[in-house]
Design a protein around this motif. Sequence first.
Motif, mmCIF file in Angstrom:
data_model
loop_
_atom_site.group_PDB
_atom_site.id
_atom_site.type_symbol
_atom_site.label_atom_id
_atom_site.label_comp_id
_atom_site.label_asym_id
_atom_site.label_seq_id
_atom_site.Cartn_x
_atom_site.Cartn_y
_atom_site.Cartn_z
ATOM 1 N N GLY A 63 -106.536 -67.380 -37.757
ATOM 2 C CA GLY A 63 -106.579 -66.002 -38.511
ATOM 3 C C GLY A 63 -106.586 -66.359 -40.087
ATOM 4 N N CYS A 115 -98.345 -67.086 -36.437
ATOM 5 C CA CYS A 115 -99.224 -66.015 -37.452
ATOM 6 C C CYS A 115 -99.611 -65.327 -36.738
ATOM 7 C CB CYS A 115 -100.184 -67.058 -38.197
ATOM 8 S SG CYS A 115 -99.448 -67.960 -39.273
ATOM 9 N N ALA A 116 -99.898 -65.257 -35.123
ATOM 10 C CA ALA A 116 -100.539 -64.279 -34.471
ATOM 11 C C ALA A 116 -99.986 -62.867 -34.409
ATOM 12 C CB ALA A 116 -100.992 -64.945 -33.050
ATOM 13 N N TYR A 144 -97.955 -50.736 -33.776
ATOM 14 C CA TYR A 144 -97.835 -51.876 -34.541
ATOM 15 C C TYR A 144 -95.950 -51.921 -34.927
ATOM 16 C CZ TYR A 144 -98.617 -55.177 -38.360
ATOM 17 O OH TYR A 144 -98.919 -56.456 -39.026
ATOM 18 N N SER A 154 -107.895 -59.445 -44.916
ATOM 19 C CA SER A 154 -107.880 -60.161 -43.556
ATOM 20 C C SER A 154 -108.803 -59.335 -42.544
ATOM 21 C CB SER A 154 -106.834 -60.891 -42.969
ATOM 22 O OG SER A 154 -105.838 -59.797 -42.422
ATOM 23 N N SER A 187 -106.076 -56.514 -41.866
ATOM 24 C CA SER A 187 -105.739 -55.512 -42.966
ATOM 25 C C SER A 187 -106.947 -54.697 -43.432
ATOM 26 C CB SER A 187 -104.776 -55.986 -44.015
ATOM 27 O OG SER A 187 -105.609 -57.034 -44.724
HETATM 28 N N1 LIG Z 1 -102.771 -59.248 -43.665
HETATM 29 C C1 LIG Z 1 -101.798 -58.578 -43.975
HETATM 30 O O1 LIG Z 1 -101.815 -57.863 -44.810
HETATM 31 C C2 LIG Z 1 -100.472 -58.620 -43.055
HETATM 32 C C3 LIG Z 1 -99.526 -57.707 -43.413
HETATM 33 C C4 LIG Z 1 -98.221 -57.935 -42.891
HETATM 34 C C5 LIG Z 1 -98.234 -58.337 -41.502
HETATM 35 N N2 LIG Z 1 -99.068 -59.504 -41.290
HETATM 36 C C6 LIG Z 1 -99.047 -60.371 -40.008
HETATM 37 O O2 LIG Z 1 -99.396 -61.517 -40.331
HETATM 38 C C7 LIG Z 1 -99.972 -62.315 -39.233
HETATM 39 C C8 LIG Z 1 -101.440 -62.759 -39.478
HETATM 40 O O3 LIG Z 1 -102.176 -61.744 -40.132
HETATM 41 P P1 LIG Z 1 -103.601 -61.993 -40.536
HETATM 42 O O4 LIG Z 1 -103.908 -61.094 -41.645
HETATM 43 O O5 LIG Z 1 -103.957 -63.441 -40.969
HETATM 44 O O6 LIG Z 1 -104.616 -61.493 -39.492
HETATM 45 P P2 LIG Z 1 -106.006 -62.083 -38.572
HETATM 46 O O7 LIG Z 1 -106.945 -62.990 -39.511
HETATM 47 O O8 LIG Z 1 -106.628 -61.057 -37.867
HETATM 48 O O9 LIG Z 1 -105.113 -63.112 -37.619
HETATM 49 C C9 LIG Z 1 -104.396 -62.667 -36.725
HETATM 50 C C10 LIG Z 1 -104.504 -64.172 -35.555
HETATM 51 O O10 LIG Z 1 -103.675 -63.270 -34.722
HETATM 52 C C11 LIG Z 1 -104.264 -63.803 -33.236
HETATM 53 N N3 LIG Z 1 -104.692 -62.961 -32.477
HETATM 54 C C12 LIG Z 1 -105.302 -61.602 -32.704
HETATM 55 N N4 LIG Z 1 -105.953 -61.095 -31.555
HETATM 56 C C13 LIG Z 1 -105.481 -61.848 -30.569
HETATM 57 C C14 LIG Z 1 -105.495 -61.549 -29.293
HETATM 58 N N5 LIG Z 1 -106.244 -60.726 -28.541
HETATM 59 N N6 LIG Z 1 -104.864 -62.343 -28.474
HETATM 60 C C15 LIG Z 1 -104.030 -63.423 -29.019
HETATM 61 N N7 LIG Z 1 -104.220 -63.796 -30.417
HETATM 62 C C16 LIG Z 1 -104.622 -63.009 -31.031
HETATM 63 C C17 LIG Z 1 -105.489 -64.749 -33.550
HETATM 64 O O11 LIG Z 1 -105.264 -66.137 -33.683
HETATM 65 P P3 LIG Z 1 -106.343 -67.253 -33.123
HETATM 66 O O12 LIG Z 1 -107.554 -66.558 -33.416
HETATM 67 O O13 LIG Z 1 -105.815 -68.436 -33.833
HETATM 68 O O14 LIG Z 1 -105.922 -67.114 -31.376
HETATM 69 C C18 LIG Z 1 -105.734 -64.256 -35.037
HETATM 70 O O15 LIG Z 1 -106.408 -65.357 -35.622
HETATM 71 C C19 LIG Z 1 -99.949 -61.094 -38.405
HETATM 72 O O16 LIG Z 1 -98.982 -61.366 -37.401
HETATM 73 C C20 LIG Z 1 -99.825 -59.909 -38.944
HETATM 74 O O17 LIG Z 1 -99.229 -58.951 -38.214
HETATM 75 C C21 LIG Z 1 -100.426 -59.250 -42.016
#
Ligand SMILES: NC(=O)c1ccc[n+]([C@@H]2O[C@H](COP(=O)([O-])OP(=O)(O)OC[C@H]3O[C@@H](n4cnc5c(N)ncnc54)[C@H](OP(=O)(O)O)[C@@H]3O)[C@@H](O)[C@H]2O)c1
Length: 235
Positions: A13, A74-75, A148, A185, A188
Motif C-alpha cells: 500500500g 498497514c492493511a 469503515y 492513496s 483515500s
Molecule cells: N490514506 C489515508 O488517507 C488514510 C486515512 C486514515 C486511515 N488510513 C489507514 O491507513 C492504512 C493504509 O492505507 P493506505 O492509504 O496506504 O491504503 P492503500 O494504498 O489502499 O493500501 C492498503 C493496503 O491494505 C491491504 N488490502 C487492501 N485490500 C485488501 C484485501 N482485499 N485483502 C487484503 N488486504 C488488502 C493491501 O495490502 P497488500 O497489497 O500489501 O496486501 C493494501 O496495500 C489503512 O489501514 C487505512 O485504513 C489511511
Amino acid sequence: MMQKTVLVAGSHGTIGRAIIDTLQCQGYHVISISRHGHSTNVHLCTDMTNHANVETITHFLTPHFTSLVGVIQCAGVLHNDMHQPEKNVMQLDSVWLQESMRINVLPSVVLAQAVSPLLNRKSSVRWISLSAKVGSIEDNGLGGWYSYRMSKAALNMFIKNLAIEWGRKSPESSVIAMHPGTTPSDLSEPFTKNWPKEKLYSPEMTASRIVSMFTSMTHTDSGQLYHHDHSSIPW
Ligand SMILES: NC(=O)c1ccc[n+]([C@@H]2O[C@H](COP(=O)([O-])OP(=O)(O)OC[C@H]3O[C@@H](n4cnc5c(N)ncnc54)[C@H](OP(=O)(O)O)[C@@H]3O)[C@@H](O)[C@H]2O)c1
C-alpha cells in the motif's frame, strides 16, 4: 551491534511503502508481508485475513525474532469498485460490512496470533496498527461511512484488548492504534478532491510521523489510539 528489524505488513500500500523507505533511511532492517511479491527470507507473500496462514507467518518471523523491535500493520480498506462509503443506513450492505471487517480487522488479529507465541517476559516489541480517527466512537460527530467506522472501531477494540493481554505477558512491549492523517492513496483518492490542501499529507510526511511515533513509543503509551500529531484520540 545487531541491526534492528521491523515488520511492515500491508507493505504494497501507499503508506506501507513509504514507511519501508523511511525505516530503511533510518538504518532499520525491514521485513514485509503483503499479498503481492514473491516470498523470500525478508518478504512473505500471504493473505493476512486468513487464519490458516498464522503458522506460515510465525515460521517466516521466527529467524528474525531476536532482532525484531516492532510491527507496523498497514492493511485496510475503505471502498472498492462496487462499494463506496455509505451516506445513510439504507446503503449499509451485509456483504460489504463483512468484507470491511475482514480487511480492516483480521490482518491485525492473524498477525498478532503469529507473533504472540514468540513473545516472552523479556520481549520488547512495539506494535502499531493503522486505524482511523473515524473509528473513534466518541469522536464521531458526522455519521456516515458505516462499514469503515464500524470495522475500524472493532479494530480499535482488538488493539485495546491486545495491549492489555501483552501488557501482562510481555510488560516492556507496547501496542497502539494510529490515525495516519489524510494521505493520497488508492484508499483515500475518491475523497481527497475537496479536502483542504493543508490537511492532505504526502506519504513521506505521513510515514515520517508514524516512524517517529514508532521510535519514541514505550509501554506507557500502550492501549491508546494516537493521532498523527502524537496526541491521544478517545476510543
Ligand atoms: N490514506 C489515508 O488517507 C488514510 C486515512 C486514515 C486511515 N488510513 C489507514 O491507513 C492504512 C493504509 O492505507 P493506505 O492509504 O496506504 O491504503 P492503500 O494504498 O489502499 O493500501 C492498503 C493496503 O491494505 C491491504 N488490502 C487492501 N485490500 C485488501 C484485501 N482485499 N485483502 C487484503 N488486504 C488488502 C493491501 O495490502 P497488500 O497489497 O500489501 O496486501 C493494501 O496495500 C489503512 O489501514 C487505512 O485504513 C489511511
